[in-house]
Design a protein around this motif. Structure first.
Motif, PDB file in Angstrom:
ATOM      1  N   ALA A 170      18.535 -17.167  53.685  1.00  0.00           N
ATOM      2  CA  ALA A 170      19.749 -16.782  54.327  1.00  0.00           C
ATOM      3  C   ALA A 170      21.138 -16.959  53.735  1.00  0.00           C
ATOM      4  CB  ALA A 170      19.711 -17.101  55.961  1.00  0.00           C
ATOM      5  N   ALA A 171      21.282 -18.208  53.512  1.00  0.00           N
ATOM      6  CA  ALA A 171      22.608 -18.724  52.938  1.00  0.00           C
ATOM      7  C   ALA A 171      22.697 -18.083  51.585  1.00  0.00           C
ATOM      8  CB  ALA A 171      22.372 -20.285  52.886  1.00  0.00           C
ATOM      9  N   SER A 172      21.708 -18.112  50.713  1.00  0.00           N
ATOM     10  CA  SER A 172      22.014 -17.364  49.430  1.00  0.00           C
ATOM     11  C   SER A 172      22.704 -16.139  49.220  1.00  0.00           C
ATOM     12  CB  SER A 172      20.835 -17.656  48.458  1.00  0.00           C
ATOM     13  OG  SER A 172      20.340 -18.882  48.654  1.00  0.00           O
ATOM     14  N   HIS A 173      21.852 -15.344  50.503  1.00  0.00           N
ATOM     15  CA  HIS A 173      22.306 -14.058  50.547  1.00  0.00           C
ATOM     16  C   HIS A 173      23.298 -13.622  51.565  1.00  0.00           C
ATOM     17  CE1 HIS A 173      19.177 -12.292  47.814  1.00  0.00           C
ATOM     18  NE2 HIS A 173      18.418 -13.192  48.068  1.00  0.00           N
ATOM     19  N   LYS A 174      23.875 -14.443  52.184  1.00  0.00           N
ATOM     20  CA  LYS A 174      24.739 -14.467  53.271  1.00  0.00           C
ATOM     21  C   LYS A 174      24.288 -13.369  54.515  1.00  0.00           C
ATOM     22  CE  LYS A 174      28.859 -15.392  50.531  1.00  0.00           C
ATOM     23  NZ  LYS A 174      29.948 -15.053  49.693  1.00  0.00           N
ATOM     24  N   ARG A 175      23.090 -13.715  54.917  1.00  0.00           N
ATOM     25  CA  ARG A 175      22.453 -12.936  55.836  1.00  0.00           C
ATOM     26  C   ARG A 175      22.198 -13.518  56.905  1.00  0.00           C
ATOM     27  NH1 ARG A 175      17.711 -10.659  51.658  1.00  0.00           N
ATOM     28  NH2 ARG A 175      18.689  -8.946  51.043  1.00  0.00           N
ATOM     29  N   VAL A 176      21.985 -12.577  58.146  1.00  0.00           N
ATOM     30  CA  VAL A 176      21.326 -12.942  59.506  1.00  0.00           C
ATOM     31  C   VAL A 176      19.969 -12.952  59.302  1.00  0.00           C
ATOM     32  CG1 VAL A 176      21.208 -12.335  61.909  1.00  0.00           C
ATOM     33  CG2 VAL A 176      23.393 -12.374  60.574  1.00  0.00           C
TER      34      VAL A 176
END
Ligand code: F6P
Length: 359
Positions: free
Chosen positions: A169-175
């Motif tokens: 999630a952090a790597s792709h800036k996702r929820v």
């Protein structure tokens, strides 16, 4: 003495450790015989489906998930599906089960299961069977015991999943929305959500406001955290909404919960300008090796169930109260479901450290 043991309902980590605890205590301490009944109560209806259990035969099963005796959640002898003239009708075959219990020469039966299995066990107790119960479920939703075995391992599994989802999630800036099990109780979601550093935890006991969830995600973005982990218990529902089902109750008293994670994911996608992904952890939470806590609890439960038989305390279920193993009447064991109190100290701690509980 000859005693039987069966495992009913859904499986969970620690069942084999209970079986081992029963067999070892019964045969090493008391020199009793133990018979394993296969496939839950169905094994008392069908021909065969039994096997001798000796310490030798339970060797090596302590760390193994599932149940060597197999389980079934469709084998209620009081409401058993039978084919008649091409259609399925439900029949009361409890008398046949009682007969098999006697034919096997059993003095008592240890029943390992959740609320459904304990309800059946209680009915047999009232018919005269010497029954003792052991509480099992990853959901931890039985009021009569502080903890059920299997819960701790399920929480650990879910926590490990949350750790893994964090990095992607952090790597792709996702929820990332993660749907967890638990039926109508939010224990697995609450515990693993806190242990796994979730940003929002939505549980059945607190009907959520999706706008508050989205505001929380946006606030995190404003403060530089461009990803969020949203834990959703399968029984969670929005304010004014209903529980989401994969399958409605087909007159067997069982609803299959699931799908709320996808819904929450869609709602967030509509309201927040971040990429959203949904993961449903599913039966991974039920499988695998029990952790050390569950191995110990299962062993204690199994061993104490044999002690209940020794002391002729039938119609009772072993339970954990504080640090001690005690027992409760089956009538009380099945009377009330244990759910998360919305203002309990753990929920307050979650909110104190900034986790959004959807309210
Ligand atoms: O009760 C344990 C549990 O895993 C619940 O958390 C879940 O809702 C249900 O069983 C799933 O049941 P099944 O294995 O029948 O799909």
């Amino acid at each position: 003495m000859k005693i039987g043991i069966l495992t009913g309902g859904g499986d969970c980590p620690g069942l084999n450790a209970v079986i081992r605890g029963v067999v070892k205590t019964a045969s090493i301490k008391y020199k009793w015989e133990v018979i394993g009944i296969e496939s839950g109560f169905e094994g008392l209806i069908l021909e065969g489906h039994t096997r001798d259990l000796t310490p030798w035969r339970v060797r090596g099963i302590l760390p193994i998930g599932g149940t060597i005796l197999w389980s079934s959640n469709r084998g209620d002898p009081f409401n058993y599906p039978v084919e008649e003239n091409g259609s399925i009708v439900k029949k009361d075959l409890s008398a046949r089960a009682m007969e098999k219990f006697k034919k096997l020469g059993l003095d008592a039966l240890i029943v390992v299961g959740g609320d459904g299995t304990m309800t059946i066990a209680n009915k047999f107790y009232k018919m005269g069977m010497s029954v003792v119960g052991v509480p099992k479920t990853i959901d931890n939703d039985l009021m009569a015991t502080d903890l059920t075995f299997g819960f701790s391992t399920a929480v650990q599994t879910a926590t490990e999943a949350l750790d893994k989802l964090h990095t992607t999630a952090a790597s792709h800036k996702r929820v990332i929305v993660v749907e967890l099990m638990g039926r109508y109780a939010g224990w697995i979601a609450l515990y693993s959500g806190i242990a796994g550093g979730a940003d929002c935890i939505l549980i059945p006991e607190i009907h959520f406001d999706i706008e508050k969830v989205c505001k929380h995600i946006n606030d995190r973005v404003k403060h530089g955290a461009c990803f969020s982990i949203i834990v959703v218990s399968e029984g969670a529902k929005p304010i004014g909404g209903d529980v989401t089902l994969l399958r409605a109750d087909k007159n067997d008293g069982v609803e299959r919960l699931g799908g709320i994670g996808e819904k929450v994911g869609k709602w967030i996608e509509e309201m927040v300008d971040i990429d959203v992904r949904v993961t449903v952890l599913g039966h991974i939470q039920r499988g695998g090796s029990p952790n050390s806590f569950d191995r110990i609890l299962s062993t204690r439960f199994g061993s104490e169930a044999v002690e209940l038989i020794k002391h002729e305390k039938f119609g009772r279920m072993v339970c954990l109260k504080g640090q001690e193993i005690e027992s409760v009447a089956l009538d009380d064991a099945i009377a009330r479901q244990k759910v998360v109190a919305p203002n309990s100290s753990l929920v307050k701690v979650a909110e104190a450290i900034g986790i959004c509980m959807g309210r």
